[in-house]
Scaffold this motif. Structure first.
Motif, PDB file in Angstrom:
ATOM      1  N   MET A   1      40.627 -17.705   7.087  1.00  0.00           N
ATOM      2  CA  MET A   1      40.463 -16.379   6.568  1.00  0.00           C
ATOM      3  C   MET A   1      39.807 -16.470   5.192  1.00  0.00           C
ATOM      4  SD  MET A   1      43.357 -13.484   5.683  1.00  0.00           S
ATOM      5  CE  MET A   1      44.187 -13.776   7.209  1.00  0.00           C
ATOM      6  N   SER A   2      38.873 -15.603   4.941  1.00  0.00           N
ATOM      7  CA  SER A   2      38.172 -15.632   3.663  1.00  0.00           C
ATOM      8  C   SER A   2      38.958 -14.854   2.605  1.00  0.00           C
ATOM      9  CB  SER A   2      36.770 -15.043   3.822  1.00  0.00           C
ATOM     10  OG  SER A   2      36.859 -13.686   4.212  1.00  0.00           O
ATOM     11  N   ASP A   3      38.582 -15.027   1.361  1.00  0.00           N
ATOM     12  CA  ASP A   3      39.227 -14.319   0.256  1.00  0.00           C
ATOM     13  C   ASP A   3      38.807 -12.854   0.300  1.00  0.00           C
ATOM     14  OD1 ASP A   3      40.424 -13.539  -2.109  1.00  0.00           O
ATOM     15  OD2 ASP A   3      38.810 -14.326  -3.346  1.00  0.00           O
ATOM     16  N   THR A   4      39.766 -11.967   0.471  1.00  0.00           N
ATOM     17  CA  THR A   4      39.454 -10.546   0.565  1.00  0.00           C
ATOM     18  C   THR A   4      39.784  -9.776  -0.716  1.00  0.00           C
ATOM     19  OG1 THR A   4      41.600 -10.106   1.593  1.00  0.00           O
ATOM     20  CG2 THR A   4      39.707 -10.474   3.080  1.00  0.00           C
ATOM     21  N   ALA A   5      40.116 -10.483  -1.793  1.00  0.00           N
ATOM     22  CA  ALA A   5      40.432  -9.808  -3.056  1.00  0.00           C
ATOM     23  C   ALA A   5      39.299  -8.884  -3.513  1.00  0.00           C
ATOM     24  CB  ALA A   5      40.779 -10.820  -4.141  1.00  0.00           C
ATOM     25  N   PRO A   6      38.024  -9.284  -3.400  1.00  0.00           N
ATOM     26  CA  PRO A   6      36.959  -8.356  -3.794  1.00  0.00           C
ATOM     27  C   PRO A   6      36.946  -7.078  -2.942  1.00  0.00           C
ATOM     28  CG  PRO A   6      36.108 -10.589  -3.681  1.00  0.00           C
ATOM     29  CD  PRO A   6      37.489 -10.617  -3.094  1.00  0.00           C
ATOM     30  N   HIS A   7      37.273  -7.200  -1.670  1.00  0.00           N
ATOM     31  CA  HIS A   7      37.336  -6.022  -0.802  1.00  0.00           C
ATOM     32  C   HIS A   7      38.493  -5.112  -1.205  1.00  0.00           C
ATOM     33  CE1 HIS A   7      34.302  -7.306   2.105  1.00  0.00           C
ATOM     34  NE2 HIS A   7      34.775  -8.527   1.913  1.00  0.00           N
ATOM     35  N   ARG A   8      39.623  -5.715  -1.572  1.00  0.00           N
ATOM     36  CA  ARG A   8      40.773  -4.919  -2.011  1.00  0.00           C
ATOM     37  C   ARG A   8      40.456  -4.174  -3.296  1.00  0.00           C
ATOM     38  NH1 ARG A   8      43.468  -9.720  -0.309  1.00  0.00           N
ATOM     39  NH2 ARG A   8      43.905 -10.352  -2.432  1.00  0.00           N
ATOM     40  N   ARG A   9      39.785  -4.845  -4.226  1.00  0.00           N
ATOM     41  CA  ARG A   9      39.400  -4.180  -5.481  1.00  0.00           C
ATOM     42  C   ARG A   9      38.408  -3.049  -5.220  1.00  0.00           C
ATOM     43  NH1 ARG A   9      39.694  -9.476  -7.315  1.00  0.00           N
ATOM     44  NH2 ARG A   9      37.450  -9.768  -7.071  1.00  0.00           N
ATOM     45  N   ALA A  10      37.441  -3.283  -4.338  1.00  0.00           N
ATOM     46  CA  ALA A  10      36.442  -2.251  -4.026  1.00  0.00           C
ATOM     47  C   ALA A  10      37.103  -1.036  -3.379  1.00  0.00           C
ATOM     48  CB  ALA A  10      35.352  -2.826  -3.117  1.00  0.00           C
ATOM     49  N   LEU A  11      38.063  -1.274  -2.480  1.00  0.00           N
ATOM     50  CA  LEU A  11      38.782  -0.155  -1.865  1.00  0.00           C
ATOM     51  C   LEU A  11      39.558   0.603  -2.935  1.00  0.00           C
ATOM     52  CD1 LEU A  11      39.736   1.488   0.558  1.00  0.00           C
ATOM     53  CD2 LEU A  11      41.548  -0.216   0.880  1.00  0.00           C
ATOM     54  N   ALA A  12      40.225  -0.104  -3.810  1.00  0.00           N
ATOM     55  CA  ALA A  12      40.970   0.551  -4.890  1.00  0.00           C
ATOM     56  C   ALA A  12      40.028   1.369  -5.767  1.00  0.00           C
ATOM     57  CB  ALA A  12      41.727  -0.482  -5.720  1.00  0.00           C
ATOM     58  N   ASP A  13      38.840   0.845  -6.049  1.00  0.00           N
ATOM     59  CA  ASP A  13      37.848   1.594  -6.836  1.00  0.00           C
ATOM     60  C   ASP A  13      37.472   2.899  -6.133  1.00  0.00           C
ATOM     61  OD1 ASP A  13      37.767  -0.387  -8.797  1.00  0.00           O
ATOM     62  OD2 ASP A  13      35.908  -1.291  -8.036  1.00  0.00           O
ATOM     63  N   ARG A  14      37.199   2.810  -4.813  1.00  0.00           N
ATOM     64  CA  ARG A  14      36.812   4.009  -4.062  1.00  0.00           C
ATOM     65  C   ARG A  14      37.941   5.035  -4.027  1.00  0.00           C
ATOM     66  NH1 ARG A  14      35.040   0.018  -0.496  1.00  0.00           N
ATOM     67  NH2 ARG A  14      36.537   0.627   1.117  1.00  0.00           N
ATOM     68  N   LEU A  15      39.159   4.563  -3.804  1.00  0.00           N
ATOM     69  CA  LEU A  15      40.298   5.482  -3.749  1.00  0.00           C
ATOM     70  C   LEU A  15      40.598   6.094  -5.114  1.00  0.00           C
ATOM     71  CD1 LEU A  15      42.666   3.505  -1.365  1.00  0.00           C
ATOM     72  CD2 LEU A  15      41.277   5.519  -0.822  1.00  0.00           C
ATOM     73  N   GLU A  16      40.425   5.320  -6.168  1.00  0.00           N
ATOM     74  CA  GLU A  16      40.635   5.843  -7.515  1.00  0.00           C
ATOM     75  C   GLU A  16      39.588   6.906  -7.847  1.00  0.00           C
ATOM     76  OE1 GLU A  16      42.188   3.655 -11.335  1.00  0.00           O
ATOM     77  OE2 GLU A  16      40.056   3.222 -11.024  1.00  0.00           O
ATOM     78  N   LYS A  17      38.345   6.620  -7.501  1.00  0.00           N
ATOM     79  CA  LYS A  17      37.252   7.571  -7.757  1.00  0.00           C
ATOM     80  C   LYS A  17      37.472   8.869  -6.987  1.00  0.00           C
ATOM     81  CE  LYS A  17      32.255   7.987  -7.689  1.00  0.00           C
ATOM     82  NZ  LYS A  17      30.978   7.337  -7.391  1.00  0.00           N
ATOM     83  N   ALA A  18      38.049   8.772  -5.783  1.00  0.00           N
ATOM     84  CA  ALA A  18      38.314   9.954  -4.965  1.00  0.00           C
ATOM     85  C   ALA A  18      39.556  10.717  -5.432  1.00  0.00           C
ATOM     86  CB  ALA A  18      38.475   9.540  -3.506  1.00  0.00           C
ATOM     87  N   GLY A  19      40.264  10.173  -6.405  1.00  0.00           N
ATOM     88  CA  GLY A  19      41.447  10.836  -6.919  1.00  0.00           C
ATOM     89  C   GLY A  19      42.720  10.553  -6.138  1.00  0.00           C
ATOM     90  N   VAL A  20      42.667   9.591  -5.237  1.00  0.00           N
ATOM     91  CA  VAL A  20      43.830   9.255  -4.416  1.00  0.00           C
ATOM     92  C   VAL A  20      44.780   8.337  -5.173  1.00  0.00           C
ATOM     93  CG1 VAL A  20      44.574   8.166  -2.261  1.00  0.00           C
ATOM     94  CG2 VAL A  20      42.510   9.581  -2.306  1.00  0.00           C
ATOM     95  N   LEU A  21      44.247   7.363  -5.863  1.00  0.00           N
ATOM     96  CA  LEU A  21      45.076   6.456  -6.669  1.00  0.00           C
ATOM     97  C   LEU A  21      45.134   7.008  -8.084  1.00  0.00           C
ATOM     98  CD1 LEU A  21      43.882   2.911  -5.560  1.00  0.00           C
ATOM     99  CD2 LEU A  21      45.873   4.184  -4.806  1.00  0.00           C
ATOM    100  N   THR A  22      46.306   7.437  -8.479  1.00  0.00           N
ATOM    101  CA  THR A  22      46.430   8.079  -9.789  1.00  0.00           C
ATOM    102  C   THR A  22      47.310   7.318 -10.765  1.00  0.00           C
ATOM    103  OG1 THR A  22      48.237   9.450  -8.952  1.00  0.00           O
ATOM    104  CG2 THR A  22      46.005  10.378  -8.824  1.00  0.00           C
ATOM    105  N   THR A  23      47.911   6.205 -10.294  1.00  0.00           N
ATOM    106  CA  THR A  23      48.752   5.421 -11.201  1.00  0.00           C
ATOM    107  C   THR A  23      48.387   3.941 -11.083  1.00  0.00           C
ATOM    108  OG1 THR A  23      50.522   4.981  -9.617  1.00  0.00           O
ATOM    109  CG2 THR A  23      50.682   7.044 -10.863  1.00  0.00           C
ATOM    110  N   PRO A  24      48.608   3.195 -12.148  1.00  0.00           N
ATOM    111  CA  PRO A  24      48.351   1.754 -12.089  1.00  0.00           C
ATOM    112  C   PRO A  24      49.190   1.048 -11.021  1.00  0.00           C
ATOM    113  CG  PRO A  24      48.540   2.455 -14.373  1.00  0.00           C
ATOM    114  CD  PRO A  24      48.945   3.637 -13.512  1.00  0.00           C
ATOM    115  N   ALA A  25      50.401   1.522 -10.776  1.00  0.00           N
ATOM    116  CA  ALA A  25      51.265   0.879  -9.779  1.00  0.00           C
ATOM    117  C   ALA A  25      50.682   1.011  -8.376  1.00  0.00           C
ATOM    118  CB  ALA A  25      52.661   1.477  -9.827  1.00  0.00           C
ATOM    119  N   TRP A  26      50.162   2.189  -8.026  1.00  0.00           N
ATOM    120  CA  TRP A  26      49.554   2.364  -6.703  1.00  0.00           C
ATOM    121  C   TRP A  26      48.297   1.527  -6.576  1.00  0.00           C
ATOM    122  CZ3 TRP A  26      51.632   3.724  -2.443  1.00  0.00           C
ATOM    123  CH2 TRP A  26      52.694   4.623  -2.421  1.00  0.00           C
ATOM    124  N   ARG A  27      47.498   1.474  -7.619  1.00  0.00           N
ATOM    125  CA  ARG A  27      46.287   0.651  -7.569  1.00  0.00           C
ATOM    126  C   ARG A  27      46.671  -0.814  -7.373  1.00  0.00           C
ATOM    127  NH1 ARG A  27      40.687   0.771  -9.168  1.00  0.00           N
ATOM    128  NH2 ARG A  27      40.071  -1.408  -9.165  1.00  0.00           N
TER     129      ARG A  27
END
Length: 74
Positions: A1-27
């Motif tokens: 399995m490859s390192d998916t940390a960059p994918h997790r960060r990118a998803l968090a970026d998209r969700l944060e930009k969309a207003g879904v992630l509003t706290t550091p704990a959820w991110r």
């Protein structure tokens, strides 16, 4: 399995930009959880004409598998 940390960060970026992630704990939770683990043994993805195709980790390029896991849709 490859390192998916960059994918997790990118998803968090998209969700944060969309207003879904509003706290550091959820991110932090989105960035910590390896979503690909929830896809085993495989998933069905839509294709043209209302049909579906089976996709499994073992039969898929690792980059495509990671993209499938971190799509922002169910």
């Amino acid at each position: 399995m490859s390192d998916t940390a960059p994918h997790r960060r990118a998803l968090a970026d998209r969700l944060e930009k969309a207003g879904v992630l509003t706290t550091p704990a959820w991110r932090a939770a989105v960035e910590a959880v390896p979503w690909e683990a929830f896809l085993k043994p495989g998933v069905f993805l839509p294709v043209d004409g209302g049909r579906w195709r089976a996709v499994t980790e073992s039969g898929t390029d690792p980059a495509e598998w990671a993209e499938t896991a971190y799509r922002d849709e169910s």
